[in-house]
Write a protein that holds these residues in place. Structure first.
Motif, PDB file in Angstrom:
ATOM      1  N   LYS A   1       0.831  -1.202   0.000  1.00  0.00           N
ATOM      2  CA  LYS A   1       0.000   0.000   0.000  1.00  0.00           C
ATOM      3  C   LYS A   1       0.869   1.256   0.000  1.00  0.00           C
ATOM      4  O   LYS A   1       0.537   2.267  -0.658  1.00  0.00           O
ATOM      5  CB  LYS A   1      -0.908  -0.005   1.241  1.00  0.00           C
ATOM      6  CG  LYS A   1      -1.877   1.170   1.314  1.00  0.00           C
ATOM      7  CD  LYS A   1      -2.835   1.196   0.132  1.00  0.00           C
ATOM      8  CE  LYS A   1      -4.015   2.136   0.383  1.00  0.00           C
ATOM      9  NZ  LYS A   1      -3.684   3.473   0.777  1.00  0.00           N
TER      10      LYS A   1
ATOM     11  N   ASP B   1       0.569   4.056  -2.938  1.00  0.00           N
ATOM     12  CA  ASP B   1       0.346   5.481  -2.651  1.00  0.00           C
ATOM     13  C   ASP B   1       1.444   6.344  -3.277  1.00  0.00           C
ATOM     14  O   ASP B   1       1.180   7.464  -3.743  1.00  0.00           O
ATOM     15  CB  ASP B   1       0.298   5.712  -1.144  1.00  0.00           C
ATOM     16  CG  ASP B   1      -0.988   5.177  -0.513  1.00  0.00           C
ATOM     17  OD1 ASP B   1      -1.949   4.936  -1.263  1.00  0.00           O
ATOM     18  OD2 ASP B   1      -1.006   4.987   0.720  1.00  0.00           O
TER      19      ASP B   1
ATOM     20  N   ASP C   1      -1.079  12.450  -5.578  1.00  0.00           N
ATOM     21  CA  ASP C   1      -2.347  13.052  -5.156  1.00  0.00           C
ATOM     22  C   ASP C   1      -3.485  12.726  -6.118  1.00  0.00           C
ATOM     23  O   ASP C   1      -4.534  13.358  -6.077  1.00  0.00           O
ATOM     24  CB  ASP C   1      -2.190  14.566  -5.020  1.00  0.00           C
ATOM     25  CG  ASP C   1      -1.727  15.218  -6.329  1.00  0.00           C
ATOM     26  OD1 ASP C   1      -1.531  14.488  -7.328  1.00  0.00           O
ATOM     27  OD2 ASP C   1      -1.551  16.455  -6.336  1.00  0.00           O
TER      28      ASP C   1
ATOM     29  N   ASP D   1      -6.356  10.027  -8.086  1.00  0.00           N
ATOM     30  CA  ASP D   1      -7.273   8.989  -7.623  1.00  0.00           C
ATOM     31  C   ASP D   1      -7.799   8.122  -8.770  1.00  0.00           C
ATOM     32  O   ASP D   1      -8.849   7.493  -8.646  1.00  0.00           O
ATOM     33  CB  ASP D   1      -8.449   9.604  -6.854  1.00  0.00           C
ATOM     34  CG  ASP D   1      -9.322  10.511  -7.707  1.00  0.00           C
ATOM     35  OD1 ASP D   1      -9.037  10.642  -8.917  1.00  0.00           O
ATOM     36  OD2 ASP D   1     -10.293  11.083  -7.169  1.00  0.00           O
TER      37      ASP D   1
ATOM     38  N   TYR E   1      -7.932  -2.098   3.603  1.00  0.00           N
ATOM     39  CA  TYR E   1      -7.796  -1.142   2.499  1.00  0.00           C
ATOM     40  C   TYR E   1      -8.955  -1.280   1.519  1.00  0.00           C
ATOM     41  O   TYR E   1      -9.404  -0.296   0.930  1.00  0.00           O
ATOM     42  CB  TYR E   1      -6.468  -1.356   1.762  1.00  0.00           C
ATOM     43  CG  TYR E   1      -5.261  -1.234   2.653  1.00  0.00           C
ATOM     44  CD1 TYR E   1      -5.062  -0.106   3.436  1.00  0.00           C
ATOM     45  CD2 TYR E   1      -4.306  -2.248   2.721  1.00  0.00           C
ATOM     46  CE1 TYR E   1      -3.948   0.011   4.265  1.00  0.00           C
ATOM     47  CE2 TYR E   1      -3.195  -2.142   3.533  1.00  0.00           C
ATOM     48  CZ  TYR E   1      -3.018  -1.013   4.308  1.00  0.00           C
ATOM     49  OH  TYR E   1      -1.917  -0.902   5.120  1.00  0.00           O
TER      50      TYR E   1
ATOM     51  N   ARG F   1     -11.987   6.395   2.336  1.00  0.00           N
ATOM     52  CA  ARG F   1     -10.907   7.223   1.801  1.00  0.00           C
ATOM     53  C   ARG F   1     -11.368   8.018   0.574  1.00  0.00           C
ATOM     54  O   ARG F   1     -10.959   9.143   0.363  1.00  0.00           O
ATOM     55  CB  ARG F   1      -9.712   6.348   1.430  1.00  0.00           C
ATOM     56  CG  ARG F   1      -8.578   7.175   0.830  1.00  0.00           C
ATOM     57  CD  ARG F   1      -7.309   6.390   0.665  1.00  0.00           C
ATOM     58  NE  ARG F   1      -6.232   7.216   0.118  1.00  0.00           N
ATOM     59  CZ  ARG F   1      -4.998   6.814  -0.113  1.00  0.00           C
ATOM     60  NH1 ARG F   1      -4.658   5.570   0.188  1.00  0.00           N
ATOM     61  NH2 ARG F   1      -4.099   7.633  -0.611  1.00  0.00           N
TER      62      ARG F   1
END
Length: 702
Positions: free
Chosen positions: A232, A236, A241, A243, A265, A272
């Protein structure tokens, strides 16, 4: 390609997933619901519609074979340049590319065997664990690294996680520290460090981060319930930033928590990304309604089954046979009963390669190896070692590559004959040896030889002739996609090793309290993971599902075991009795020399204690072995499928002179009696079995 044509053939939910072209997207996909189909069509639809270019997509999964399958499907959908890789493969590629810029100097060497490195580290701090202990230590180090635990914090982390350490926590921490020191001194790197360094490189270098994020803009992650904290962290870093992320998974198939994986997750994706698109795939195309009903019942009893992430499968296949629940007196009886049921399926036309016996631990396979061998059923034991990483396969591929480069253009020798000649020194003998490791080696090499036959047949059907280059190209393709050639036999595997696979017929065995759930599953969370493991086993079956348990470990033992709690509400209220009648012999088997009870499988087969005196005709035993060798060669099966060494020795010791006496020898079931009885009786009588068969035939003709 027309974007709308990409969607042809998808069901409504798969279409919904494929039309959700922009992230964040969460696809909850139950077992057998076509998740790979949905996500590959989603990627191809996005590429065809100009939403993203092929080179900017990164699809991540957990096995090289799954990634290879995904690439194959994307090629057929018109998106051949999409990158489909495992986390480790993608990270290793990026780390190698940017190493000089980010770190400098020589690149570290990837550790080939973590167990060997852990062994050296353990020895350096005065520890001498056996191989099982070394595997446990390697597992603890992996868990520590993926959960970002350092050696100095190991004891606290274990206590917090409620984890049982294989050694005192301080000793594990010392080995862990010595292992890390060994890697630093010898410039080595393991897969966990590959992920960690890649994430750090991206997070700490804006320039590298920009280049990576310019390259990959569109992410898909399969099996998201199996993601661990280190993976994870890397994901990330890739995203930054942004999605534009699509995740796919099923919380009900979370079975790797002990390695650091967590479904949080996946289940927390909506928290999230509150604006995420959520799609549920529940149409099960794999299993019959009868199997699906069992699966739904099992998972409906799970803690949190009423949550929004729980999926109730809807069967799409026609009806099939009802599941079978079978109780046996003891473990040998259970193994024998399962082997006999498998023999029936084979006679009904179910291929051996479409049958699996799944169990909780690898240690349970021995009884089933013996029972299947007694029934003349070929089998293969599926382990954790990948086919192309096995030492004998690496050596064989090296030889074949060398033969390719050294071959003359004409290549007068047929491909299959050449391959068998090259592999003979490695262990590809005419008949399979009976020792487990030797047999596994033989099966691996036999699978390569069979692949050569397949390549030759394919070339012949096209009017050509296969060469070594054709075979090596096929091997290269299979290595890239982790598509191992198969040995045609019943699969014996642990439930963990069965994840991601499926068969026409599945036997779930040893379903007792203490084994399923396993005895060391003490907390509620651990028991729930065992339930999910059972659910995974059930959902491997397409049509036939047999679940069994035994009341005692050994014949004559106390029948104190209880069926697994996971069977509550499924099995008949009163235990079935056919399993007990299924045994050829009831009660305790005693040594014919000293009358002691026999519990060892080989002793029971011989009918005597191994250390009790026994005489037998050595010439007869040699005749039996030679007959078995020739029969196995003619039938193209391993020798143990005809009769095991122990059974041949028992026949030589007892010298049965009639069908009834031969049938009383352990290992001679009804199937083998029909197939080989006359030949064996002829050998015992000192006659040529072929002359006996020919004489019988002439008499019938008259």
């Amino acid at each position: 390609m027309d974007p709308d044509r990409v969607l042809e053939g998808l069901d409504p939910e798969q279409t919904q997933a494929a039309r959700a072209l922009r992230g964040p997207v969460c696809i909850l996909a139950g077992a057998g619901t076509g998740k790979t189909r949905a996500i590959t069509h989603r990627i191809a639809h996005a590429v065809a519609g100009g939403v993203v270019s092929e080179q900017q997509v990164l699809a991540v999964t957990f096995t090289a074979r799954a990634a290879g399958e995904m690439r194959g499907r994307l090629r057929s959908l018109g998106a051949p340049k999409v990158q489909a890789r495992t986390f480790h493969s993608a990270a290793l590629r990026q780390l190698g590319f940017f190493w000089g810029e980010a770190v400098g100097g020589a690149k570290p060497n990837l550790i080939k065997s973590k167990v060997q490195a852990v062994a050296r580290a353990a020895h350096s701090v005065g520890q001498q664990p056996d191989r099982t202990g070394l595997r446990d230590l390697a597992g603890e180090i992996e868990w520590s690294k993926v959960t970002q635990v350092r050696p100095s914090d190991y004891d606290k982390a274990v206590a917090k996680a409620g984890r049982q350490s294989p050694l005192p926590e301080g000793e594990v921490a010392r080995v862990f520290e010595a292992y890390e020191e060994l890697c630093r001194e010898e410039h080595l790197i393991d897969f966990e460090s590959v992920l960690e360094l890649t994430a750090a490189m991206i997070n700490e270098s804006p320039k590298i981060a920009q280049r990576v994020r310019d390259q990959y803009r569109y992410f898909v992650v399969d099996e998201f319930q199996d993601v661990n904290p280190l993976q994870k962290l890397l994901l990330d870093a890739w995203l930054g930033d942004r999605d534009d992320l699509c995740v796919v998974g099923d919380p009900s198939q979370t079975i790797y928590s002990f390695t650091g994986a967590t479904p949080d997750y996946l289940t927390g994706f909506g928290d999230r990304y509150p604006h995420a698109t959520l799609v549920r795939l529940v149409r099960d195309y794999r299993s019959t309604p009868q199997v699906v009903r069992v699966a739904n019942h099992v998972i409906a009893q799970a803690k949190g089954a009423t949550s929004a992430h729980h999926l109730t499968l809807r069967a799409q296949r026609p009806d099939g046979p009802d599941p079978i629940y079978q109780e046996y007196d003891d473990e040998p009886a259970e193994a024998t009963g399962v082997a006999r049921k498998i023999s029936v399926l084979l006679e009904e036309g179910v291929p051996a390669g479409e049958i699996a016996v799944l169990m909780r631990t690898n240690s349970q396979t021995a009884a089933y190896e013996q029972a299947l061998g007694d029934q003349g059923v070929p089998f293969t034991v599926r382990g954790s070692e990948r086919f192309f990483e096995r030492p004998e396969i690496r050596e064989a591929v090296h030889l074949l590559r060398g033969a390719r480069h050294g071959a003359a253009d004409g290549e007068d020798e047929p491909l299959v004959r050449t391959v068998r000649h090259l592999l003979a020194p490695l262990g590809l003998v005419e008949q399979a040896p009976e020792g487990r490791r030797a047999r596994e080696r033989w099966e691996s090499l036999s699978a390569l030889a069979q692949l050569a036959e397949d390549v030759a047949a394919k070339a012949g059907s096209a009017g050509g002739r296969a060469t070594m280059a054709h075979l090596v190209d096929e091997i290269d393709m299979r290595m890239a996609t982790e598509h191992a050639p198969g040995f045609e036999g019943v699969t014996l595997a642990s439930l963990h090793a069965a994840k991601g696979l499926e068969w026409d017929a599945v036997f779930l065995v040893g379903l007792t309290e203490g084994m399923m759930p396993i005895i060391y599953a003490e907390t509620d969370d651990q028991v729930e993971e065992e339930r999910r493991l059972f659910y995974v086993g059930v959902t491997r079956a397409r049509e036939h599902l047999v679940m069994s348990w035994s009341l005692a470990r050994s014949p004559g033992g106390r029948k104190s075991r209880k069926p697994s709690r996971f069977l509550d509400g499924l099995r008949p209220a009163s235990p079935s009795t056919p399993g007990r009648r299924d045994r050829r012999k009831g009660g305790v088997v005693r040594c014919r020399v000293c009358s002691d009870a026999l519990t060892d499988a080989v002793e029971r087969k011989l009918g005597r204690c191994l250390d009790c005196p026994s005489t037998y005709d050595e010439a007869l035993l040699e005749r039996l072995r030679e007959w078995r060798r020739l029969t196995a060669r003619d039938q193209k099966v391993p020798a143990y499928v005809i009769f095991t060494d122990a059974t041949l020795q028992a026949i030589a010791e007892q010298e049965p002179g009639s069908v009834s006496r031969l049938s009383a020898v352990s290992g001679v079931g009804s199937v083998k009696l029909d197939r080989y009885g006359e030949a064996v009786l002829a050998l015992v009588a000192g006659r040529d079995p072929e002359e006996t068969v020919a004489g019988d035939g002439e008499e019938e003709d008259e």
